[in-house]
Write a protein that holds these residues in place. Sequence first.
Motif, PDB file in Angstrom:
ATOM      1  N   TRP A 403       5.545  19.615  -6.634  1.00 54.70           N
ATOM      2  CA  TRP A 403       4.911  19.121  -5.417  1.00 54.70           C
ATOM      3  C   TRP A 403       3.498  18.624  -5.706  1.00 54.70           C
ATOM      4  N   LYS A 404       2.811  19.282  -6.632  1.00 51.27           N
ATOM      5  CA  LYS A 404       1.477  18.816  -7.007  1.00 51.27           C
ATOM      6  C   LYS A 404       1.572  17.448  -7.665  1.00 51.27           C
ATOM      7  N   LEU A 405       2.559  17.295  -8.571  1.00 44.27           N
ATOM      8  CA  LEU A 405       2.716  16.024  -9.260  1.00 44.27           C
ATOM      9  C   LEU A 405       3.144  14.916  -8.284  1.00 44.27           C
ATOM     10  N   SER A 406       4.014  15.258  -7.347  1.00 36.63           N
ATOM     11  CA  SER A 406       4.446  14.251  -6.376  1.00 36.63           C
ATOM     12  C   SER A 406       3.277  13.807  -5.503  1.00 36.63           C
ATOM     13  N   SER A 407       2.344  14.728  -5.256  1.00 38.39           N
ATOM     14  CA  SER A 407       1.138  14.362  -4.516  1.00 38.39           C
ATOM     15  C   SER A 407       0.313  13.353  -5.312  1.00 38.39           C
ATOM     16  N   ILE A 408       0.241  13.564  -6.628  1.00 37.13           N
ATOM     17  CA  ILE A 408      -0.485  12.638  -7.501  1.00 37.13           C
ATOM     18  C   ILE A 408       0.235  11.291  -7.546  1.00 37.13           C
ATOM     19  N   PHE A 409       1.563  11.337  -7.690  1.00 34.85           N
ATOM     20  CA  PHE A 409       2.340  10.106  -7.783  1.00 34.85           C
ATOM     21  C   PHE A 409       2.198   9.240  -6.537  1.00 34.85           C
ATOM     22  N   SER A 410       2.291   9.869  -5.369  1.00 34.35           N
ATOM     23  CA  SER A 410       2.318   9.100  -4.121  1.00 34.35           C
ATOM     24  C   SER A 410       0.939   8.866  -3.526  1.00 34.35           C
ATOM     25  N   GLY A 411      -0.045   9.612  -3.988  1.00 34.79           N
ATOM     26  CA  GLY A 411      -1.360   9.570  -3.355  1.00 34.79           C
ATOM     27  C   GLY A 411      -2.068   8.235  -3.445  1.00 34.79           C
ATOM     28  N   GLY A 412      -1.796   7.456  -4.504  1.00 35.11           N
ATOM     29  CA  GLY A 412      -2.497   6.190  -4.655  1.00 35.11           C
ATOM     30  C   GLY A 412      -1.864   5.039  -3.913  1.00 35.11           C
ATOM     31  N   MET A 413      -0.682   5.253  -3.347  1.00 36.29           N
ATOM     32  CA  MET A 413       0.080   4.155  -2.757  1.00 36.29           C
ATOM     33  C   MET A 413      -0.549   3.621  -1.475  1.00 36.29           C
ATOM     34  N   LEU A 414      -0.920   4.512  -0.580  1.00 38.29           N
ATOM     35  CA  LEU A 414      -1.460   4.087   0.707  1.00 38.29           C
ATOM     36  C   LEU A 414      -2.777   3.346   0.543  1.00 38.29           C
ATOM     37  N   GLY A 415      -3.660   3.844  -0.309  1.00 33.74           N
ATOM     38  CA  GLY A 415      -4.950   3.189  -0.531  1.00 33.74           C
ATOM     39  C   GLY A 415      -4.781   1.767  -1.044  1.00 33.74           C
ATOM     40  N   LEU A 416      -3.792   1.578  -1.917  1.00 30.46           N
ATOM     41  CA  LEU A 416      -3.522   0.254  -2.473  1.00 30.46           C
ATOM     42  C   LEU A 416      -3.047  -0.710  -1.389  1.00 30.46           C
ATOM     43  N   PHE A 417      -2.179  -0.234  -0.512  1.00 24.36           N
ATOM     44  CA  PHE A 417      -1.694  -1.074   0.583  1.00 24.36           C
ATOM     45  C   PHE A 417      -2.824  -1.448   1.538  1.00 24.36           C
ATOM     46  N   LEU A 418      -3.638  -0.470   1.907  1.00 25.59           N
ATOM     47  CA  LEU A 418      -4.737  -0.739   2.835  1.00 25.59           C
ATOM     48  C   LEU A 418      -5.740  -1.720   2.234  1.00 25.59           C
ATOM     49  N   LEU A 419      -5.969  -1.596   0.933  1.00 24.54           N
ATOM     50  CA  LEU A 419      -6.876  -2.518   0.249  1.00 24.54           C
ATOM     51  C   LEU A 419      -6.322  -3.942   0.309  1.00 24.54           C
ATOM     52  N   GLY A 420      -4.999  -4.046   0.129  1.00 25.18           N
ATOM     53  CA  GLY A 420      -4.376  -5.362   0.185  1.00 25.18           C
ATOM     54  C   GLY A 420      -4.443  -5.987   1.566  1.00 25.18           C
ATOM     55  N   LEU A 421      -4.361  -5.172   2.606  1.00 24.87           N
ATOM     56  CA  LEU A 421      -4.416  -5.678   3.979  1.00 24.87           C
ATOM     57  C   LEU A 421      -5.806  -6.191   4.343  1.00 24.87           C
ATOM     58  N   VAL A 422      -6.843  -5.536   3.833  1.00 28.22           N
ATOM     59  CA  VAL A 422      -8.216  -5.868   4.225  1.00 28.22           C
ATOM     60  C   VAL A 422      -8.832  -6.927   3.307  1.00 28.22           C
ATOM     61  N   CYS A 423      -8.619  -6.763   2.002  1.00 31.45           N
ATOM     62  CA  CYS A 423      -9.205  -7.697   1.030  1.00 31.45           C
ATOM     63  C   CYS A 423      -8.185  -8.774   0.674  1.00 31.45           C
ATOM     64  N   HIS A 424      -8.441  -9.993   1.076  1.00 30.53           N
ATOM     65  CA  HIS A 424      -7.473 -11.067   0.862  1.00 30.53           C
ATOM     66  C   HIS A 424      -7.462 -11.550  -0.587  1.00 30.53           C
ATOM     67  N   LYS A 425      -8.616 -11.523  -1.233  1.00 31.33           N
ATOM     68  CA  LYS A 425      -8.681 -11.906  -2.639  1.00 31.33           C
ATOM     69  C   LYS A 425      -9.508 -10.881  -3.405  1.00 31.33           C
ATOM     70  N   THR A 426      -8.918 -10.307  -4.430  1.00 36.26           N
ATOM     71  CA  THR A 426      -9.639  -9.324  -5.240  1.00 36.26           C
ATOM     72  C   THR A 426      -9.137  -9.402  -6.671  1.00 36.26           C
ATOM     73  N   ARG A 427     -10.007  -9.102  -7.607  1.00 33.94           N
ATOM     74  CA  ARG A 427      -9.632  -9.181  -9.018  1.00 33.94           C
ATOM     75  C   ARG A 427      -8.767  -7.994  -9.417  1.00 33.94           C
ATOM     76  N   ARG A 428      -7.893  -8.239 -10.396  1.00 34.62           N
ATOM     77  CA  ARG A 428      -7.028  -7.165 -10.881  1.00 34.62           C
ATOM     78  C   ARG A 428      -7.848  -6.007 -11.423  1.00 34.62           C
ATOM     79  N   SER A 429      -8.924  -6.299 -12.142  1.00 33.48           N
ATOM     80  CA  SER A 429      -9.745  -5.243 -12.736  1.00 33.48           C
ATOM     81  C   SER A 429     -10.353  -4.351 -11.658  1.00 33.48           C
ATOM     82  N   HIS A 430     -10.723  -4.940 -10.522  1.00 33.11           N
ATOM     83  CA  HIS A 430     -11.291  -4.160  -9.425  1.00 33.11           C
ATOM     84  C   HIS A 430     -10.232  -3.224  -8.821  1.00 33.11           C
TER      85      HIS A 430
END
Length: 494
Positions: A403-430
């Motif tokens: 369960w700890k590992l699954s928290s790590i696995f899934s934890g970054g997903m939502l932030g990535l989606f929200l970033l994509g919704l707000v920032c229309h253009k962003t560099r891969r490195s960022h």
Amino acid sequence: MDITALDYIVFFLFVGGVALFGCSFYFKSRKGSASFTAAEGSLPTWIVGMSIFATFVSSISFLGLPGDAYKGNWNPFVFSLSIPIATWLAAKVFIPLYRGMNSVSAYHYLEVKFGYWARCYVAVCYLLTQLARTGSILLLLALPIHNMFGWDITSIIVWTGVVTLLYTLLGGIAAVVWTDAIQGIILIAGAVACALILTFSMPEGPGQLFQIASEHGKFSLGSFGSSLAEPTFWVVLVYGLFINMQNYGIDQNYVQRYMTTKSTAAAVKSTLFGGLLYIPVSLVFVYIGTALFAYYTARPELLPAGTPGDGVFPHFIVHGLPTGVTGLVIASIFAAGMSTIATSINSSATVVLTDFVKQLSKKEVSDRQSMKVLYSTSFIVGALGVIVGLLMMKVDGVLDAWWKLSSIFSGGMLGLFLLGLVCHKTRRSHVVAAVICGLIVIAWMSLSPLINEGSPFYRFHSPFHTYLTIVFGTTVIFLVGFILTKLGKNTSKQ
């Protein structure tokens, strides 16, 4: 009152009936990959809504919420209060987005925004999470069934996995959604039956239940203090908001159901119906826990000494329910578990096909080849889920670690989606830097509870409650990515 022949009959009729009903969709699902993964967008609105509800509820919820309420109060119910916000966001933002892209994959959007690496990263995280989820549900379903029936835990895990895999493999998403709907109805019936029987079984009538519960503070929603180290009302509410945003916004289990309806409006109605239905049902669950406390406080001789809080509800199911109702409630628990497992199997197979096979193949994948991938992947995911469940039996601490590992696995997903919704253009490195920063925070908070107080590393442990892991992890990913994007734009203008 112990389990009788009638209870066995009710239980096996339910399990066998669900399996046969699911298998009956074989001739529809074999029409092609669109039928197997999205039912060609032909499923009724209320059926999809019930499926969304059943997907949200697992056997852990059915047994865990009453257990938590028995030991504490109604603090776990606060989690449900965030669902209206999450479903509203799904209806306004996510459902139109996915339906507009016309992709059965929840992660196609990330490829459009950030490139294939982001889609691949999230898809791999999702698959790992689903394996952990399937194995965990199988084991945690087997333990109470073992206590109730006395059956061998290994046999329960294997046969539950086999029966669920059978109709999921043959019937595709249509079988999963329709059986989810039936299982959801049985689940609600079982929970309501328990609540009513407990209410009217008090020695001095229903009023005694509320009197005992009130005297012991059982109806409290938790502390309204500002501490971030305890599961206060605010901590649970914020945790629920982020978890439910992840569920209804980016989880393949839910996104795939959005695509099975006839229109965007139907998908919105299904989501609102399925999500909001969980609120009163979860209220019934916590009420059962409170009622159990009052019942056994009034009649302590009926509860064996030393019974753990999580074991009180299973004890009541076996010894306190009328003949036939026991079988119904055990079938309800099985329904919740089977629904979760079937969903994980079908959605994982869909992710493998859409996010890996079709994307990495140099040639166009035919529909016949797609069906072979879906069948084989469904079988492999189901088999691996059973193996994970069996492994968890033998190694101490693996369940918690998963369960700890699954928290790590899934934890970054939502932030990535929200970033994509707000920032229309962003560099891969960022974006990569933001994800790395977020995962470091998530790993730190997830693994901190495993550090003993005597350890020299204990001074670096997280002072925050583990519920806030996804909150801080998601926020860090979003803020780091947003700030780097803005700074990058300002630098390029100079």
